[in-house]
Write a protein that holds these residues in place. Structure first.
Motif, PDB file in Angstrom:
ATOM      1  N   ARG A 105     -11.576 -34.668  20.820  1.00 36.47           N
ATOM      2  CA  ARG A 105     -10.618 -35.173  19.828  1.00 36.47           C
ATOM      3  C   ARG A 105     -11.201 -36.290  18.964  1.00 36.47           C
ATOM      4  NH1 ARG A 105      -5.026 -35.007  18.421  1.00 36.47           N
ATOM      5  NH2 ARG A 105      -5.053 -36.037  16.408  1.00 36.47           N
ATOM      6  N   ASP A 106     -11.833 -37.268  19.562  1.00 33.31           N
ATOM      7  CA  ASP A 106     -12.384 -38.371  18.768  1.00 33.31           C
ATOM      8  C   ASP A 106     -13.454 -37.875  17.802  1.00 33.31           C
ATOM      9  OD1 ASP A 106     -10.701 -40.222  19.931  1.00 33.31           O
ATOM     10  OD2 ASP A 106     -12.193 -40.941  21.368  1.00 33.31           O
ATOM     11  N   GLU A 107     -14.300 -36.955  18.245  1.00 36.20           N
ATOM     12  CA  GLU A 107     -15.351 -36.422  17.373  1.00 36.20           C
ATOM     13  C   GLU A 107     -14.749 -35.602  16.229  1.00 36.20           C
ATOM     14  OE1 GLU A 107     -19.169 -35.070  19.336  1.00 36.20           O
ATOM     15  OE2 GLU A 107     -17.775 -35.049  21.039  1.00 36.20           O
ATOM     16  N   ILE A 108     -13.702 -34.853  16.523  1.00 33.29           N
ATOM     17  CA  ILE A 108     -13.023 -34.074  15.484  1.00 33.29           C
ATOM     18  C   ILE A 108     -12.401 -35.012  14.459  1.00 33.29           C
ATOM     19  CG2 ILE A 108     -11.067 -32.533  15.028  1.00 33.29           C
ATOM     20  CD1 ILE A 108     -11.692 -31.245  17.812  1.00 33.29           C
ATOM     21  N   ASP A 109     -11.707 -36.029  14.936  1.00 34.85           N
ATOM     22  CA  ASP A 109     -11.097 -37.001  14.022  1.00 34.85           C
ATOM     23  C   ASP A 109     -12.154 -37.672  13.151  1.00 34.85           C
ATOM     24  OD1 ASP A 109      -8.588 -36.394  15.045  1.00 34.85           O
ATOM     25  OD2 ASP A 109      -8.463 -38.202  16.287  1.00 34.85           O
ATOM     26  N   THR A 110     -13.290 -37.995  13.736  1.00 32.42           N
ATOM     27  CA  THR A 110     -14.380 -38.621  12.982  1.00 32.42           C
ATOM     28  C   THR A 110     -14.921 -37.676  11.918  1.00 32.42           C
ATOM     29  OG1 THR A 110     -14.969 -40.035  14.853  1.00 32.42           O
ATOM     30  CG2 THR A 110     -16.679 -39.674  13.179  1.00 32.42           C
ATOM     31  N   ALA A 111     -15.061 -36.395  12.256  1.00 31.82           N
ATOM     32  CA  ALA A 111     -15.538 -35.414  11.269  1.00 31.82           C
ATOM     33  C   ALA A 111     -14.565 -35.315  10.099  1.00 31.82           C
ATOM     34  CB  ALA A 111     -15.735 -34.053  11.922  1.00 31.82           C
ATOM     35  N   TRP A 112     -13.252 -35.294  10.381  1.00 26.38           N
ATOM     36  CA  TRP A 112     -12.259 -35.249   9.291  1.00 26.38           C
ATOM     37  C   TRP A 112     -12.341 -36.511   8.441  1.00 26.38           C
ATOM     38  CZ3 TRP A 112     -10.731 -30.953   7.693  1.00 26.38           C
ATOM     39  CH2 TRP A 112     -10.387 -29.911   8.547  1.00 26.38           C
ATOM     40  N   GLU A 113     -12.501 -37.650   9.083  1.00 21.49           N
ATOM     41  CA  GLU A 113     -12.606 -38.917   8.344  1.00 21.49           C
ATOM     42  C   GLU A 113     -13.843 -38.932   7.455  1.00 21.49           C
ATOM     43  OE1 GLU A 113     -12.406 -42.001  11.326  1.00 21.49           O
ATOM     44  OE2 GLU A 113     -10.410 -41.323  11.960  1.00 21.49           O
ATOM     45  N   ARG A 114     -14.978 -38.444   7.985  1.00 16.78           N
ATOM     46  CA  ARG A 114     -16.206 -38.395   7.177  1.00 16.78           C
ATOM     47  C   ARG A 114     -16.029 -37.473   5.982  1.00 16.78           C
ATOM     48  NH1 ARG A 114     -19.167 -37.876  12.281  1.00 16.78           N
ATOM     49  NH2 ARG A 114     -19.276 -35.677  11.760  1.00 16.78           N
ATOM     50  N   LEU A 115     -15.402 -36.309   6.200  1.00 16.01           N
ATOM     51  CA  LEU A 115     -15.163 -35.379   5.103  1.00 16.01           C
ATOM     52  C   LEU A 115     -14.268 -36.029   4.044  1.00 16.01           C
ATOM     53  CD1 LEU A 115     -15.320 -32.629   3.734  1.00 16.01           C
ATOM     54  CD2 LEU A 115     -13.378 -31.910   5.166  1.00 16.01           C
ATOM     55  N   HIS A 116     -13.177 -36.621   4.482  1.00 23.70           N
ATOM     56  CA  HIS A 116     -12.250 -37.268   3.548  1.00 23.70           C
ATOM     57  C   HIS A 116     -12.963 -38.362   2.759  1.00 23.70           C
ATOM     58  CE1 HIS A 116      -8.661 -39.768   2.446  1.00 23.70           C
ATOM     59  NE2 HIS A 116      -8.249 -38.562   2.080  1.00 23.70           N
ATOM     60  N   SER A 117     -13.770 -39.143   3.427  1.00 26.59           N
ATOM     61  CA  SER A 117     -14.509 -40.220   2.751  1.00 26.59           C
ATOM     62  C   SER A 117     -15.485 -39.661   1.722  1.00 26.59           C
ATOM     63  CB  SER A 117     -15.270 -41.070   3.768  1.00 26.59           C
ATOM     64  OG  SER A 117     -14.366 -41.784   4.570  1.00 26.59           O
ATOM     65  N   ARG A 118     -16.139 -38.546   2.054  1.00 29.04           N
ATOM     66  CA  ARG A 118     -17.115 -37.957   1.128  1.00 29.04           C
ATOM     67  C   ARG A 118     -16.466 -37.505  -0.166  1.00 29.04           C
ATOM     68  NH1 ARG A 118     -20.968 -33.610   3.762  1.00 29.04           N
ATOM     69  NH2 ARG A 118     -21.705 -33.526   1.610  1.00 29.04           N
ATOM     70  N   TYR A 119     -15.345 -36.782  -0.059  1.00 25.05           N
ATOM     71  CA  TYR A 119     -14.759 -36.333  -1.326  1.00 25.05           C
ATOM     72  C   TYR A 119     -13.987 -37.450  -2.014  1.00 25.05           C
ATOM     73  CZ  TYR A 119     -10.299 -34.929   1.011  1.00 25.05           C
ATOM     74  OH  TYR A 119      -9.128 -34.886   1.712  1.00 25.05           O
TER      75      TYR A 119
END
Length: 147
Positions: A105-119
């Motif tokens: 869960r934490d890794e998934i949340d981090t991946a979503w956060e990184r994606l959101h930050s990138r765009y």
């Protein structure tokens, strides 16, 4: 000149522009989720399962706006990866995350956060959030009309 004309035609077509956006954002998402060994779709499905422990295939299909047959195939893969289990409860088959699935869960949340930050870095956070909501609303409106 022909390229300019074609670009004008395509940029005025929701079908082509939505698919173009989908391809671009998918590449970005695949990069972020590739770091944890999941595709973005599996990452979102894991979040849906974790947030809706014991949901049925049909409930998860509705949450993700996917057909039940597609959902079955996705869940089969998560079962194979030992991230979820199916439990027969009466006439219903319910889906639960395994301990290994919960640990992601934490890794998934981090991946979503990184994606959101990138765009958001390119589009601006406010515009990116507004665009996301508008695209979602449009899809829901079209879907509610039977498309």
């Amino acid at each position: 000149m022909a390229n300019k004309k074609a670009e004008q035609l395509l940029s005025g077509c929701l079908y082509f522009t939505a698919n173009h956006l989908g391809r671009v954002i998918n590449r970005m998402a695949e990069e972020e989720f590739g770091r944890i060994g999941l595709s973005p779709t599996y990452g979102f499905l894991m979040v849906a399962i974790l947030e809706n422990e014991g949901a049925t295939h049909n409930e998860l299909s509705q949450i993700m706006h996917l057909t039940p047959s597609t959902m079955t195939r996705l869940i089969d893969k998560l079962v194979y990866k030992q991230l979820v289990i199916r439990k027969q409860e009466g006439r219903q088959v319910r889906i639960y995350a395994t301990e290994a699935g919960r640990k992601l869960r934490d890794e998934i949340d981090t991946a979503w956060e990184r994606l959101h930050s990138r765009y958001a870095e390119v589009l601006g956070r406010e515009y990116g959030d507004r665009l996301t909501q508008e695209v979602y609303d449009a899809a829901c409106r079209l879907e509610s009309e039977g498309f």
